[in-house]
Structures are given as structure tokens and as C-alpha cells.
Design an enzyme around this catalytic site. Structure first.
Site, PDB file in Angstrom:
ATOM      1  N   HIS A 177       0.934  -1.298  -0.261  1.00  0.00           N
ATOM      2  CA  HIS A 177       0.028  -0.312   0.080  1.00  0.00           C
ATOM      3  C   HIS A 177       0.957   1.334   0.247  1.00  0.00           C
ATOM      4  CE1 HIS A 177       1.044   1.292   4.418  1.00  0.00           C
ATOM      5  NE2 HIS A 177       0.654  -0.925   4.577  1.00  0.00           N
ATOM      6  N   CYS A 236       3.030  -5.171   6.468  1.00  0.00           N
ATOM      7  CA  CYS A 236       3.556  -4.571   5.038  1.00  0.00           C
ATOM      8  C   CYS A 236       4.535  -3.977   4.144  1.00  0.00           C
ATOM      9  CB  CYS A 236       2.033  -4.292   5.115  1.00  0.00           C
ATOM     10  SG  CYS A 236       0.515  -4.592   5.637  1.00  0.00           S
TER      11      CYS A 236
END
Length: 451
Positions: free
Chosen positions: A405, A426
Site C-alpha cells: 500500500h 506490509c
């Protein structure tokens, strides 16, 4: 002259009166002479005749026993037949009828009755026939190592069909002969010439002469007639079916040879050369449950076929290389990410991966979800509080919360940024680059993460 005529008339009248209630001369009923007898007398004589007869039983040519008809509970109902015969006689010229031979046939099995229980008792009482009798066996399909599948003829047992035996006893009484018990053995209900059995054998022969060719990742695996033979099972009734467990196990050997799910892989990286990838969500295998059904359906159709098997998982592309030429590469050592499309690197960007303690987990993955915009929620183990973080783009690549992201809060990307500003597993990339990534990739594109 008048006296002579009167005498003849008188004698004729007496004869007519005499035979009005008696059977004519030379009249037989069921081989019993009932000449000159009244209906009552004839009935008594016929029933007495049958009740006093003896019956000799033989079995397969060997003498078994002699029984009296009384022992069999034999009764004969002849009242109506005898009465009908008398009525018929009255309609005839008595003189012609009296001088001719009359034999009366009838359906004996309709008039004679034999008691089932007494018949069985007679058979059981004889030591030679006493004991367990065998039931007949139906013809069935069997397998011979030398001849393959064939029809095995049915076998006559020694158990008796009492309805047949009673008919034989009746005929024996009428014909003055012995009863051959073996002729009353129960017969197989299915014989070797049974059309359904012949058709079933033809189906089996067709099944075991076909083959199924599975094309897997560019290779061919052939299910041969010999293998189909080995899967075919005949039960004790001659019914056939295929051993599904054997088919399932066979498909397992194909997975061992070809499947990529949960496998380690060798990968040629951009900066490090050859690296070994840990297993992740990327990978495929033969769906053994679905493919077992497919194989059974092919066998039921009875025709050779070439096809691909049922596949489950991500990355099957007709070859053993489930990464191919289009993929996302994440090099955690160099903190770099590349997007390759058809073998060409279209994107190259520095990244930030998981901080120590919440490291990004390496493996061979695939993108399974894309969202824009999105909202990330969870628990931060470092701060001890829940978080809610809006982002412009979200790409999920495993099922534990790892994804790619944008992160507009990151001051820098690449280098050692992950040490102090690392993520909770992430992968962060700049927002403008993230937009380019989303324009080039697609669901199920492989994603390679390595150290």
C-alpha cells in the site's frame, strides 16, 4: 310282431333309465375305471384310488424314498368334474355312449392339492435328503487372470422349488412313474445368456480398452487400460464399480510429480541472481476430489479422452513455471520492488518492509485482492493500541494481512528506512508509484518476496 317291438322298447327304456344315473361302460376318469358307477360311487373310487397310491422319490438317479399320498396330505377335488361328465353323458345317445370307450382328461394340478408342510416333512424325514440344501447361484461377471473379464455361468442348487415338485408328483401319479427330485431344483434367476449381463460385460470390456490422457503443465500422463483394470472391482454379486480411493491415490502421485503448491522454488532475481523462494500462497495442484469424479465420469462414458485435469490454487498456466514472465518482485535485502510484465521490468521502486519484530514474511505469493481507496485496521503491537489508517491503494498478497500500500507518512523509502520506520509486515511504496503499479498488475499476478 307286436310283442317283439314291445320287448325291445322295454329293454331300451330300462337301459336308458339305468345309465341315467350311472356312467357308461368303458368310462375312465384319471385312469380310474368308473363304468356302471353312480356319481357318488365314482367320486369315492377316484379319491380312494389316489389316497392309496405310493410315490417313489429319486434324486439324480438314486432312489431316495417311497411315500404314501396320505403322507403328503394329498387331496383331490373331483366333484365338479365328475358331475360335468355325467351331464355331458346325459346329452348323448345312451346306446352309442355305452358301447364306446370314454376317457376324461383334466388339469390335474387344478384338482389335486398337496399340503406344503406335509410334503416338506416327508422330504426332511428321509435321511438321504435331510440336511442343508444349497441355493442356486446366478450367472455373474468374474475376472480371470488368463481370460480377463467374462460371464461365469450360474449354478443350479439343491434347494427345491416345491411348486415344481408338486407338479412332478401329480404327473408321477398319473403316469405311474417315480419323481425325480433333481428336476425340481431351484434354477438361477440370471443365466449366462441374460441380455443385461451380456451388455454389462460389453461395457466392462469397453471400459478396460479405453484410456484417459491428462495433459498437465505441458506433459501427458496416460491412464492405461491396465490401470483401469486394476481399479475395477467386482463384488460377490458380480456387480462392478471403480475403487475411488485408488483413483484418488493415483492423482496424489501426479501431484507429487507436478503440483507447485507449498513448494520451494528457485528464482532468478534482479539484484541477487538465483535465490530460493519459500512456499506461500502461490501454487496449484490437481483437485483430487473433483478430478476423481471427472475420471469416474470418463469411465462411465466409455470413450478415450484427452483433457486437462481439474486444478485448484493460483498460478497454473500450462507449464511448471507458475511465476512466468509477469510478476512483482520484492527484494527485502535491497529494499527494492520491481514489476515485470512479459519479462520486461516496467516499474522499479524503493520500498519499506516490516520492522524487526513485525517482519515481512518471505514467500511465493499472488495478489488476490485490490482496493482503491481502502482503510487499514488492526492492532499495533509496538504501541499497544488499535489503529485505523486510510490509504489510496491496497493490494493483498497473503491471508494474514500482508499487503502492498501507499504510505504518504513515510519520510523516505529504501535503504535502512525499515529499521526505524518499518511496517507491521506490509510493504510501503510511494503513492505516485503505487498508482502505476495498480495500472499494470492484475488479480493473481505472482508476487515474489525474498530476503
Amino acid at each position: 310282431m307286436c310283442c317283439v317291438s314291445r320287448i325291445r322298447f322295454s329293454r331300451g327304456l330300462l337301459g336308458k333309465q339305468y345309465f341315467a344315473e350311472r356312467y357308461y361302460l368303458n368310462t375312465e376318469f384319471a385312469s380310474v375305471d368308473i363304468s356302471n358307477l353312480t356319481l357318488t360311487e365314482a367320486h369315492h373310487k377316484v379319491t380312494e384310488s389316489f389316497s392309496q397310491q405310493t410315490i417313489n422319490f429319486e434324486e439324480e438317479g438314486r432312489e431316495r424314498q417311497t411315500s404314501n399320498t396320505n403322507d403328503l396330505g394329498l387331496t383331490i377335488q373331483v366333484e365338479e368334474e365328475l358331475a360335468a361328465l355325467m351331464t355331458e353323458q346325459k346329452q348323448q345317445n345312451w346306446l352309442l355312449g355305452a358301447l364306446s370307450d370314454t376317457q376324461h382328461d383334466y388339469a390335474a394340478q387344478d384338482l389335486i392339492n398337496i399340503d406344503d408342510a406335509q410334503l416338506q416333512a416327508v422330504l426332511d424325514a428321509n435321511a438321504q435328503t435331510n440336511g442343508q440344501r444349497s441355493l442356486p447361484t446366478d450367472a455373474k461377471i468374474s475376472y480371470s487372470e488368463t481370460e480377463g473379464y467374462l460371464i461365469e455361468a450360474g449354478q443350479t442348487g439343491t434347494e427345491l422349488d416345491n411348486s415344481v415338485l408338486k407338479e412332478q408328483i401329480i404327473q408321477a401319479l398319473l403316469n405311474q412313474e417315480a419323481v425325480e427330485v433333481s428336476q425340481a431344483y431351484l434354477q438361477p434367476s440370471v443365466t449366462a445368456d441374460n441380455p443385461s449381463l451380456i451388455q454389462e460385460l460389453e461395457q466392462i470390456q469397453a471400459l478396460t480398452s479405453m484410456q484417459i490422457t491428462l495433459t498437465i503443465a505441458g506433459y501427458e500422463e496416460v491412464i492405461t487400460p491396465e490401470m483401469i483394470y486394476s481399479w475395477l472391482i467386482l463384488d460377490e454379486n458380480g456387480e462392478y464399480y471403480f475403487d475411488q480411493e485408488m483413483i484418488y491415490d493415483y492423482l496424489g502421485t501426479l501431484n507429487d510429480a507436478y503440483a507447485t503448491y507449498d513448494d520451494y522454488r528457485n528464482f532468478t532475481s534482479t539484484l541477487q541472481g538465483d535465490v530460493q523462494l519459500l512456499p506461500g500462497t502461490l501454487g496449484w495442484s490437481i483437485d483430487r476430489e473433483a478430478e476423481t469424479e471427472n475420471v469416474l465420469n470418463d469411465l462411465a462414458a466409455g470413450e478415450s479422452v484427452t483433457r486437462e485435469p481439474a486444478i485448484v490454487g493460483i498460478g497454473y498456466n500450462g507449464t511448471l513455471d507458475d511465476i512466468g514472465g509477469s510478476y512483482i518482485e520484492v527484494d527485502m535485502t535491497y529494499q527494492m520492488m520491481y514489476v515485470y510484465i512479459d519479462g520486461v521490468a516496467v516499474i522499479s521502486t524503493p520500498i519499506v518492509t516490516g520492522q524487526i519484530g513485525t517482519n515481512t514474511v518471505p514467500g511465493a505469493y499472488a495478489i488476490w485482492n485490490m482496493e482503491s481507496p481502502s482503510e487499514l485496521t488492526g492492532f499495533n503491537p509496538r504501541t499497544g493500541v488499535d489503529y485505523v489508517q486510510p490509504v489510496s491503494y491496497w493490494l493483498a498478497f497473503d491471508y494474514t494481512g500482508q499487503g502492498i500500500h501507499d504510505a504518504n507518512w513515510q519520510p523516505t523509502f529504501g535503504g535502512d528506512a525499515y529499521i526505524t520506520n518499518g511496517t507491521m509486515s506490509c510493504i510501503n511504496i510511494p503513492t505516485n508509484i503505487m498508482a502505476q503499479v495498480c495500472e499494470n498488475i492484475y488479480i493473481e499476478i505472482p508476487m515474489i518476496v525474498f530476503q
